[in-house]
Enzyme design. Sequence first.
Site, PDB file in Angstrom:
ATOM      1  N   ALA A 418     -12.151 -50.357 -11.531  1.00  0.00           N
ATOM      2  CA  ALA A 418     -12.100 -51.920 -11.261  1.00  0.00           C
ATOM      3  C   ALA A 418     -10.778 -52.129 -10.235  1.00  0.00           C
ATOM      4  O   ALA A 418     -10.679 -52.792  -9.690  1.00  0.00           O
ATOM      5  CB  ALA A 418     -11.770 -52.429 -12.610  1.00  0.00           C
ATOM      6  N   ALA A 419      -9.653 -51.138 -10.731  1.00  0.00           N
ATOM      7  CA  ALA A 419      -8.537 -51.041 -10.096  1.00  0.00           C
ATOM      8  C   ALA A 419      -7.708 -49.831 -10.178  1.00  0.00           C
ATOM      9  O   ALA A 419      -8.058 -48.938 -11.109  1.00  0.00           O
ATOM     10  CB  ALA A 419      -7.495 -52.242 -10.474  1.00  0.00           C
ATOM     11  N   MET A 420      -6.769 -49.746  -9.370  1.00  0.00           N
ATOM     12  CA  MET A 420      -5.835 -48.395  -9.610  1.00  0.00           C
ATOM     13  C   MET A 420      -4.395 -48.786  -9.365  1.00  0.00           C
ATOM     14  O   MET A 420      -3.912 -49.547  -8.360  1.00  0.00           O
ATOM     15  CB  MET A 420      -6.078 -47.225  -8.769  1.00  0.00           C
ATOM     16  CG  MET A 420      -5.148 -46.063  -9.042  1.00  0.00           C
ATOM     17  SD  MET A 420      -5.314 -45.343 -10.550  1.00  0.00           S
ATOM     18  CE  MET A 420      -3.541 -44.424 -10.524  1.00  0.00           C
ATOM     19  N   ASN A 422      -1.617 -47.924  -8.330  1.00  0.00           N
ATOM     20  CA  ASN A 422      -0.500 -47.156  -7.630  1.00  0.00           C
ATOM     21  C   ASN A 422       0.822 -48.009  -7.526  1.00  0.00           C
ATOM     22  O   ASN A 422       0.813 -49.128  -7.108  1.00  0.00           O
ATOM     23  CB  ASN A 422      -0.997 -46.851  -6.026  1.00  0.00           C
ATOM     24  CG  ASN A 422      -2.545 -46.151  -6.256  1.00  0.00           C
ATOM     25  OD1 ASN A 422      -2.669 -45.229  -6.818  1.00  0.00           O
ATOM     26  ND2 ASN A 422      -3.471 -46.759  -5.434  1.00  0.00           N
ATOM     27  N   HIS A 454      -3.484 -55.857 -16.572  1.00  0.00           N
ATOM     28  CA  HIS A 454      -3.526 -54.508 -16.676  1.00  0.00           C
ATOM     29  C   HIS A 454      -2.811 -53.662 -15.888  1.00  0.00           C
ATOM     30  O   HIS A 454      -2.055 -52.655 -16.253  1.00  0.00           O
ATOM     31  CB  HIS A 454      -5.049 -54.174 -17.096  1.00  0.00           C
ATOM     32  CG  HIS A 454      -5.280 -52.655 -17.404  1.00  0.00           C
ATOM     33  ND1 HIS A 454      -5.795 -52.065 -18.370  1.00  0.00           N
ATOM     34  CD2 HIS A 454      -5.142 -51.559 -16.531  1.00  0.00           C
ATOM     35  CE1 HIS A 454      -5.720 -50.876 -18.613  1.00  0.00           C
ATOM     36  NE2 HIS A 454      -5.459 -50.523 -17.429  1.00  0.00           N
ATOM     37  N   GLU A 455      -3.128 -53.703 -14.487  1.00  0.00           N
ATOM     38  CA  GLU A 455      -2.524 -52.814 -13.550  1.00  0.00           C
ATOM     39  C   GLU A 455      -0.991 -53.297 -13.524  1.00  0.00           C
ATOM     40  O   GLU A 455      -0.386 -52.181 -13.286  1.00  0.00           O
ATOM     41  CB  GLU A 455      -3.178 -53.121 -12.106  1.00  0.00           C
ATOM     42  CG  GLU A 455      -4.716 -53.069 -12.294  1.00  0.00           C
ATOM     43  CD  GLU A 455      -5.213 -51.571 -12.683  1.00  0.00           C
ATOM     44  OE1 GLU A 455      -4.280 -50.458 -12.463  1.00  0.00           O
ATOM     45  OE2 GLU A 455      -6.213 -51.590 -13.639  1.00  0.00           O
ATOM     46  N   HIS A 458       0.763 -51.289 -15.783  1.00  0.00           N
ATOM     47  CA  HIS A 458       1.062 -50.084 -15.429  1.00  0.00           C
ATOM     48  C   HIS A 458       2.561 -49.428 -14.663  1.00  0.00           C
ATOM     49  O   HIS A 458       2.709 -48.708 -14.758  1.00  0.00           O
ATOM     50  CB  HIS A 458      -0.064 -49.431 -14.848  1.00  0.00           C
ATOM     51  CG  HIS A 458      -1.109 -49.000 -15.598  1.00  0.00           C
ATOM     52  ND1 HIS A 458      -0.856 -48.061 -16.676  1.00  0.00           N
ATOM     53  CD2 HIS A 458      -2.561 -49.127 -15.591  1.00  0.00           C
ATOM     54  CE1 HIS A 458      -1.991 -47.871 -17.300  1.00  0.00           C
ATOM     55  NE2 HIS A 458      -3.085 -48.525 -16.597  1.00  0.00           N
ATOM     56  N   GLU A 477      -2.357 -46.103 -20.692  1.00  0.00           N
ATOM     57  CA  GLU A 477      -3.976 -46.798 -20.731  1.00  0.00           C
ATOM     58  C   GLU A 477      -3.751 -47.662 -22.062  1.00  0.00           C
ATOM     59  O   GLU A 477      -4.264 -48.994 -22.013  1.00  0.00           O
ATOM     60  CB  GLU A 477      -5.046 -46.049 -20.872  1.00  0.00           C
ATOM     61  CG  GLU A 477      -5.016 -45.101 -19.397  1.00  0.00           C
ATOM     62  CD  GLU A 477      -5.043 -45.901 -18.022  1.00  0.00           C
ATOM     63  OE1 GLU A 477      -5.298 -47.368 -18.352  1.00  0.00           O
ATOM     64  OE2 GLU A 477      -4.664 -45.571 -17.127  1.00  0.00           O
TER      65      GLU A 477
END
Length: 1038
Positions: A418-420, A422, A454-455, A458, A477
């Site tokens: 779905a996404a990362m 970075n 969520h991202e 992070h 996570e």
Amino acid sequence: MDLEEKREKRPPVTPMMIEEEAALRNGSRGLPPGSWAEAAGPRPRTTERHIAVHKRLVLGFAVSILALLAVTMIAVLLSVRFEECSAAADGPPRASGNGSLPGAARQPPGAGQPPGRPEQEEEEKEARGGEVVEEEEEEEWQRRRELPPWTRPRLPRHLRPLHYNLMLSAFMENFTFSGEVNVQLEVLNASRYIVLHAHRMHIEAVRVAEDKLAGGVRVDRSFFYPQTQVFVVVLNRSLEVQKSYNLKIIYNALIENELLGFFRSSYVLHGERRFLGVTQFSPTHARKAFPCFDEPIYKATFKISIRHQATYLSLSNMPVETSVFEEDGWVTDHFSQTPLMSTYYLAWAVCNFTYRETVTKSGVVVRLYARPDAIRRGSGDYALNITRRLIEFYEDYFKVPYSLPKLDLLAVPKHPYAAMENWGLSVFVEQRILLDPSISSISYLLDVTMVIVHELCHQWFGDLVTPVWWEDVWLKEGFAHYFEFVGTDYLYPGWNMEKQRFLTDVLHEVMLLDGLASSHPVSQEVQQATDIDRVFDWIAYKKGAALIRMLANFMGHSVFQMGLQDYLTIHKYGNAARNDLWNTLSKALKRVGKSVNIQQVMDQWTLQMGYPVITIVGNETTDNVIVISQERFVYDIDAKPKDPALGDSSYLWQIPLTIAVGNTSHISSEAIIWVSNKSEHHRIPALEEASWLLGNINQTGYFRVNYDIRNWRLIINQLTRNHEVISVSNRAGLIDDAFNLARAGYLPQNIPLEIIRYFSEEKDFLPWHAASRALYPLDKLLDRAENYNIFNEYILRQVASMYLKLGWPTNNLNKSLVQASYQHEELRREVIMLACSFGNKHCHQQAATLISDWISSNRNRIPLNVRDIVYCTGVSLMDEDVWEFIWMKFHSTTAVSEKKILLEALTCSDDRNLLNRLLNLSLNSEVVLDQDAIDVIIHVARNPHGRDLAWKFFREKWKILNARYGEALFMNSKLISGVTEFLNTEEELRELKNFIKSYEGGAAVSFSRAVETVEANVRWKKLYKEELFQWLRKSLTH
């Protein structure tokens, strides 16, 4: 990776390599091809005189050959020696021009040809003696009775990278790139070996230098060790402790047509296909893009430069510092230096996207990059605006500022996840970030919102503070998944996400998985790279989040928040393990006068697999006393004898059990009981004859609660008389617990179905959502049974009254999604979905009418929030023309949210020929995106008319599917689970076991879980199906 096999390319070939290979083929160096054959072949008859002449000629020729052979061997040896010295001491010559990139990086490798594949490169190295080098090295280590450092699962600890200077050239016309990486190394222990990760690349040159004044350290030799994906540099002397050295490596590789490392994607704009390159390095794929120390503990700073054609732009973690334009239409972007960070958060992209931007109160520049047509339509505006608000929320909540000057959000057509997250350049698949309010449902808006929340979490949990090693991946996570709900509550306070939706979407879902005997602890040992992929599953994400929520509730949210602020402040720009978190939280509790050893409590939850079921039983001999016992909950009770550990008393948890007493009109305030023994007696003061007990109030704990039948009966009566005495969250929890306790055999099968009899009066979304999710697996176990219509009719009776009360939504094309009442609209959607799924005639007629109106008028007037239900129902009920119409709309629409539900609707057909056609089309990347093909196969498997087709397709195409998705986290396990989870006959179980015996490839853990699930399905049908149908028949006749 696409369906087609990855292209095999040879590395650039040098004249010396040709000469060496020819010599090897002919058994000696220096002879031209065929010379030995000519010399040894038969000759025609001749006279004596001719023989004598021939003897003199042959003798002269032989002398010439020997001389030529000697000269050639000397030349080759000198050439090899020269090359070794040159590479070791002087390095390659620098390019003229801007002076920032090596000569190899200024032209496409191999004069425009893609570089060789690593497998071929390794074969050629072995042909030239590389294998002998490795064998000699390994023999030396065997004599020392140690494993060579390059064979170990983790990198040796004698070196530490401090800084990377990485210069890249991206050649988008032939999908290759070249690079030069300079790594500043600190020596912790003397060694003559440099071992770092490098995979699937061609290395052209290696140089090691102490510093500018001291000069080079000679490289004795270097080689790849593919088993651990490392590159080994052997020096002629040891590196000295506490000194700093520079390692320079020049290399080239492919921009792959797959999903990991530095890969390419494409989209169509104005009829023209355009390409882009983007990275996905987590967890172990940075090594495919540059040689590096690819483990989380090796944090360093990075300075990136990217050279590309001026028609593209480049992005990386940091802002562009300077851009140097060249006369030949190329430009080099030099990015600012990063803070200390792990390799797997490094990122870059080369694309021709456009962007929109905003700025936070603290001055962080936020940009969203996407296809020009999507930016023009404003499809990224929603994501951009909530990102700005969320950065401000997290900065305030954590009391730690966002660490970089900018954050770019990049929407790409193809991505494995779905996404990362970075750092500074978060990458999203388009479906999870682009949103067109005129054609997007509330559920789609919610998906987009929560992925972004969520991202962004992070950027603190993961990027700023990184787990020491992958065994504690839940430390990032789990927190990001928990804060999906906390952050969404900040954006939409009335939605009560953390208190309500968390239950159905996280807690109930992960308890299904964690109730299997084949589950694993949330913290699990990871020894080697092949183990890393399996820790990225719903146990790490969702169980991690559920444990964090339980912890926050028994600590108190304000103390928990204070502890998180301390944790992030202490460990920022560094690494942390779970004990670092436990210690910080224990100290936060001490500051408010509470003494709880958090580590002692939480180790039982993180280091043991599974979760307990608490059973509360009234003591018939003593008033106001209850017996509370705990055991591990397992769906397949037969699994306990197979694994003695499951019945072992060592499976104990310290359980924060909240408990309340209720009667017909009132429920007491909750009290907390810490349960730590197998069985305990507790006195409950207010417990009367007609009172009932409720445990795990609002389901804040990660466990199930069972009661004696008398208490279940009292609860069912309470729900029938006045369900609002019991809170919304508790009603949802009772429903989920009852259905799953019955499925595992802890409860009679009729109890959960009796609980939902009150649903004609249930006006809240959450209990309906919990029931819908609990009924779904039961429905799939029965949907091919002869008596399925009895179950179907019972569910329709429970749904009918609320369906009539709520009706259908009106078309709200001109109405903002967020203005709608979330709870009311989601309740209506849930009821309509159940009604249409179980065959309510009015629901079917309404769906068919709406589809027919769309086809006849070519205007889609179907309400946004039920479009997916209408599309699926229409395709299921109506003829092939409707399927073809939806197929056409899938191809023509450019809105990603609409594309997703149109594709899923195609899987709802009752026509097996159409389902087979769709399955075969799903593997064509030009038709269905790689990440969407899995969803097609899974949705066909959920269709009772297509379950066997999907199962057969999966087995026949396993090699293709495994090659495409095998390395991508989640994808293989999601596919295996989705295709097998509702198989429920003895024959299907046999087929699954036989397939596992014969298949090739990984995913052993996922297949083991699949077998257990299907065994549990078969067992349930054998033991409980008839019991359930008997009760249903009796119930429907009353």
